[in-house]
Design an enzyme around this catalytic site. Structure first.
Site, PDB file in Angstrom:
ATOM      1  N   VAL A  94       0.859  -1.090  -0.014  1.00 31.87           N
ATOM      2  CA  VAL A  94      -0.126  -0.153   0.002  1.00 31.87           C
ATOM      3  C   VAL A  94       0.880   1.260  -0.093  1.00 31.87           C
ATOM      4  O   VAL A  94       0.504   2.105  -0.622  1.00 31.87           O
ATOM      5  CB  VAL A  94      -1.058   0.029   1.130  1.00 31.87           C
ATOM      6  CG1 VAL A  94      -1.616   1.195   1.249  1.00 31.87           C
ATOM      7  CG2 VAL A  94      -2.085  -0.948   1.029  1.00 31.87           C
TER       8      VAL A  94
ATOM      9  N   THR B  20      -4.896  -0.596   6.842  1.00 32.67           N
ATOM     10  CA  THR B  20      -6.155  -1.285   7.402  1.00 32.67           C
ATOM     11  C   THR B  20      -6.286  -1.155   9.042  1.00 32.67           C
ATOM     12  O   THR B  20      -5.293  -1.941   9.419  1.00 32.67           O
ATOM     13  CB  THR B  20      -6.483  -2.475   6.818  1.00 32.67           C
ATOM     14  OG1 THR B  20      -6.459  -2.425   5.219  1.00 32.67           O
ATOM     15  CG2 THR B  20      -7.861  -2.928   7.288  1.00 32.67           C
TER      16      THR B  20
ATOM     17  N   CYS C  94      -4.553  -9.659   3.501  1.00 30.50           N
ATOM     18  CA  CYS C  94      -5.690  -8.590   3.576  1.00 30.50           C
ATOM     19  C   CYS C  94      -6.821  -9.535   4.096  1.00 30.50           C
ATOM     20  O   CYS C  94      -7.368  -9.268   5.381  1.00 30.50           O
ATOM     21  CB  CYS C  94      -5.945  -7.879   2.398  1.00 30.50           C
ATOM     22  SG  CYS C  94      -4.656  -6.904   1.575  1.00 30.50           S
TER      23      CYS C  94
ATOM     24  N   LYS D   5      -6.576 -11.555   7.529  1.00 27.13           N
ATOM     25  CA  LYS D   5      -6.277 -10.810   8.887  1.00 27.13           C
ATOM     26  C   LYS D   5      -7.294  -9.883   9.079  1.00 27.13           C
ATOM     27  O   LYS D   5      -7.406  -9.527  10.330  1.00 27.13           O
ATOM     28  CB  LYS D   5      -4.718 -10.234   8.360  1.00 27.13           C
ATOM     29  CG  LYS D   5      -4.604  -8.794   8.494  1.00 27.13           C
ATOM     30  CD  LYS D   5      -3.036  -8.343   8.421  1.00 27.13           C
ATOM     31  CE  LYS D   5      -3.224  -7.223   7.388  1.00 27.13           C
ATOM     32  NZ  LYS D   5      -3.831  -6.009   7.694  1.00 27.13           N
TER      33      LYS D   5
HETATM   34  C1  UGA Z   1      -8.239  -7.326  -1.125  1.00 23.13           C
HETATM   35  C2  UGA Z   1      -9.364  -6.476  -2.058  1.00 23.13           C
HETATM   36  O1  UGA Z   1      -9.951  -6.858  -2.990  1.00 23.13           O
HETATM   37  C3  UGA Z   1      -8.802  -4.982  -2.120  1.00 23.13           C
HETATM   38  O2  UGA Z   1      -9.968  -4.339  -2.245  1.00 23.13           O
HETATM   39  C4  UGA Z   1      -8.349  -4.424  -0.716  1.00 23.13           C
HETATM   40  O3  UGA Z   1      -7.591  -3.355  -0.984  1.00 23.13           O
HETATM   41  C5  UGA Z   1      -6.927  -5.449  -0.350  1.00 23.13           C
HETATM   42  O4  UGA Z   1      -7.682  -6.970  -0.177  1.00 23.13           O
HETATM   43  C6  UGA Z   1      -6.442  -4.766   1.131  1.00 23.13           C
HETATM   44  O5  UGA Z   1      -7.127  -4.833   1.941  1.00 23.13           O
HETATM   45  O6  UGA Z   1      -5.340  -4.514   0.880  1.00 23.13           O
HETATM   46  P1  UGA Z   1      -6.196  -8.414  -2.731  1.00 23.13           P
HETATM   47  O7  UGA Z   1      -6.005  -9.210  -1.313  1.00 23.13           O
HETATM   48  O8  UGA Z   1      -4.949  -8.172  -3.196  1.00 23.13           O
HETATM   49  O9  UGA Z   1      -7.146  -7.435  -2.342  1.00 23.13           O
HETATM   50  O10 UGA Z   1      -6.820  -9.616  -3.506  1.00 23.13           O
HETATM   51  P2  UGA Z   1      -8.232  -9.980  -3.925  1.00 23.13           P
HETATM   52  O11 UGA Z   1      -8.151  -9.829  -5.452  1.00 23.13           O
HETATM   53  O12 UGA Z   1      -9.342  -9.382  -3.473  1.00 23.13           O
HETATM   54  O13 UGA Z   1      -8.301 -11.594  -3.708  1.00 23.13           O
HETATM   55  C7  UGA Z   1      -8.157 -12.211  -2.408  1.00 23.13           C
HETATM   56  C8  UGA Z   1      -8.213 -13.515  -2.668  1.00 23.13           C
HETATM   57  O14 UGA Z   1      -9.610 -13.931  -2.873  1.00 23.13           O
HETATM   58  C9  UGA Z   1      -7.422 -14.414  -3.397  1.00 23.13           C
HETATM   59  O15 UGA Z   1      -6.684 -15.462  -2.694  1.00 23.13           O
HETATM   60  C10 UGA Z   1      -8.521 -14.954  -4.438  1.00 23.13           C
HETATM   61  O16 UGA Z   1      -8.009 -15.936  -5.227  1.00 23.13           O
HETATM   62  C11 UGA Z   1      -9.686 -15.001  -3.728  1.00 23.13           C
HETATM   63  N1  UGA Z   1     -10.843 -14.929  -4.429  1.00 23.13           N
HETATM   64  C12 UGA Z   1     -11.068 -13.805  -5.237  1.00 23.13           C
HETATM   65  C13 UGA Z   1     -11.729 -16.215  -4.602  1.00 23.13           C
HETATM   66  O17 UGA Z   1     -11.557 -17.284  -4.162  1.00 23.13           O
HETATM   67  N2  UGA Z   1     -12.762 -16.096  -5.568  1.00 23.13           N
HETATM   68  C14 UGA Z   1     -12.981 -14.634  -5.947  1.00 23.13           C
HETATM   69  O18 UGA Z   1     -14.311 -14.698  -6.718  1.00 23.13           O
HETATM   70  C15 UGA Z   1     -12.208 -13.647  -5.751  1.00 23.13           C
END
Ligand code: UGA
Length: 431
Positions: A11, A122, A261, A264
């Site tokens: 971030v 966060t 993210c 946690k």
């Molecule tokens: C997440 C949020 O999407 C961001 O908006 C936020 O800013 C960030 O956390 C944070 O708090 O810093 P991120 O952790 O980078 O972002 O990743 P995501 O794309 O949200 O995916 C998170 C997890 O969910 C991954 O393991 C992904 O594989 C999983 N996921 C996502 C699924 O299993 N199914 C889905 O349909 C979407």
């Protein structure tokens, strides 16, 4: 504006590089000497598409610099973003010690000129109040300052795009001066800006991440019912997503969410709610369902190969999601640990995360590409949905595998095509 961003993690570094690109003068601070040494040479210490280039551009145009001392950087700037880590404690609560330490250092460097301190990390609700108390205690008499909350919603892998094109910019501030500074800062970013009080802004971040995690656990729970009833979770998700109140995004079933993210933040939100007097039972179920998906995936594997001892397992994908090298809380970690204790031999490939994976699993075999990982394997596991895995030559893959068995934790292939190719295919929530 003159800005300092304390913390050069995902971030902090993206925030610093993007604000510099928007024309501000930015000092990015990190007290980790290894990271700092790399950054000073213009090298990014993690993989994020486009970030390396943006850092070099900011540095060469003289708007982005790096340093180790938060107090010194704060003294030179009018706006200070706090973007240090808030790692989980054993009880699930967020460890705010780094934030508190930075607040102290910044406080000592506030003089008569107004300084705005903005929490970007966060944090649990009411952290802004705590920051204000710390600054009041440690700042010199007559120091003028404001505290604001401006949570970040960027995703790893698309961080720069998300920062520059946000769905919304949330600003929690309680003074007109603070609000004005933040409005000016985001002037050239195209996205609706919403102003709230400090606590509401803090909750918006935790509530948004928890809601998204809930969507994933919901579809994963649905995928279990699909498996038991002969339905197809992808069609169910598509049908649900056509309702604009639900929407099609974040409805991909699989081995669950990981990363630094969601897991946690969920735990921290459950904890702070409990401390405030509310038992957030829905979110506890979200955590449980997420964890159960890994066990369920392993059960699928063990139903195909009864005894994994001495068997070779190929693994495609280690990072918690594609387009990142981040291994933190990746589902692959628990899966590999289980395979190792079952006595399996592992051949793994990930386009970016193998360097970081080696620190966790130094003894498994890392391969030069996906076909190499599949070589002579008794089965192939898909754990991260990288595009290059979706575009593989499946006949070549079949030829290199010892047994044509693919267990797909991310639903990247079509069951019918796999059947046609003569590859035994197991996926999540569909036949
Ligand atoms: C997440 C949020 O999407 C961001 O908006 C936020 O800013 C960030 O956390 C944070 O708090 O810093 P991120 O952790 O980078 O972002 O990743 P995501 O794309 O949200 O995916 C998170 C997890 O969910 C991954 O393991 C992904 O594989 C999983 N996921 C996502 C699924 O299993 N199914 C889905 O349909 C979407």
């Amino acid at each position: 504006m003159k800005i300092s961003v304390i913390g050069a993690g995902y971030v902090g570094l993206v925030t610093a590089a993007c604000f510099a690109d928007l024309g501000h003068e930015v000092i990015n601070v990190d007290n980790d000497s290894r990271k700092l040494a790399l950054l000073k040479k213009g090298k990014c210490h993690f993989f994020e598409p486009g970030l390396q280039e943006l850092i070099l551009k900011g540095m060469s145009e003289g708007r982005l610099s790096f340093e180790s001392d938060a107090g010194r950087a704060a003294a030179k700037t009018d706006v200070v973003f706090i973007a240090v880590g808030t790692p989980p404690k054993d009880d699930g609560g967020a460890d705010l010690s780094q934030i508190e330490e930075v607040a102290k250092q910044v406080a000592k460097n506030i003089r008569k000129k107004f300084k705005l301190i903005i929490e970007k990390s966060t944090v649990p609700v009411r952290t802004g109040i705590r920051i204000r108390q710390i600054i009041r205690k440690h700042a010199p008499k007559g120091a003028r300052f404001g505290v604001a909350s401006n949570p970040e919603f960027l995703r790893e892998g698309t961080a720069i795009h998300d920062f520059m094109n946000p769905d919304r910019i949330i600003v929690g501030a309680d003074s007109a001066t603070a609000r004005k500074v933040l409005k000016d800062l985001y002037e050239n970013i195209n996205g609706p800006l919403m102003i709230t009080d400090l606590q509401s802004s803090e909750i918006i971040k935790h509530a948004s991440n928890s809601f998204l995690a809930m969507k994933i656990s919901f579809i994963n729970a649905i995928s279990r019912v699909c498996e038991l009833s002969g339905a197809n979770v992808e069609e169910v998700a598509e049908g649900m997503g056509l309702d604009t109140r639900i929407g099609p995004k974040f409805l991909n079933a699989g081995i669950g969410f990981g990363g630094f993210c969601f897991p946690k933040d969920l735990a921290a939100f459950i904890k702070i709610s409990e401390e405030l007097g509310y038992d957030f039972s829905i979110l506890k179920a979200v955590e449980r369902v997420n964890h159960e998906q890994i066990g369920h995936y392993l059960t699928k594997l063990r139903s195909k190969i009864k005894n994994l001892k001495g068997k070779t397992v190929g693994i495609l994908g280690l990072a918690f999601k594609p387009n990142t090298d981040d291994m933190r809380f990746a589902p692959s970690i628990e899966i590999i640990n289980q395979l190792i204790s079952d006595g399996a031999k592992i051949r793994a490939f990930d386009p970016e995360a193998m360097g970081k994976a080696k620190e966790i699993f130094p003894k498994i075999t890392y391969c030069k590409d996906a076909y190499d990982a599949a070589k002579n394997a008794d089965c192939l596991l898909v754990l991260t949905e990288w595009n290059e895995f979706k575009e593989m030559d499946m006949l070549r893959l079949k030829r290199v595998l010892k047994k044509p068995l693919v267990i797909d934790g991310r639903n990247i292939y079509k069951p019918k095509q796999m059947q046609k190719l003569g590859i035994e295919y197991v996926s999540m929530g569909r036949e």
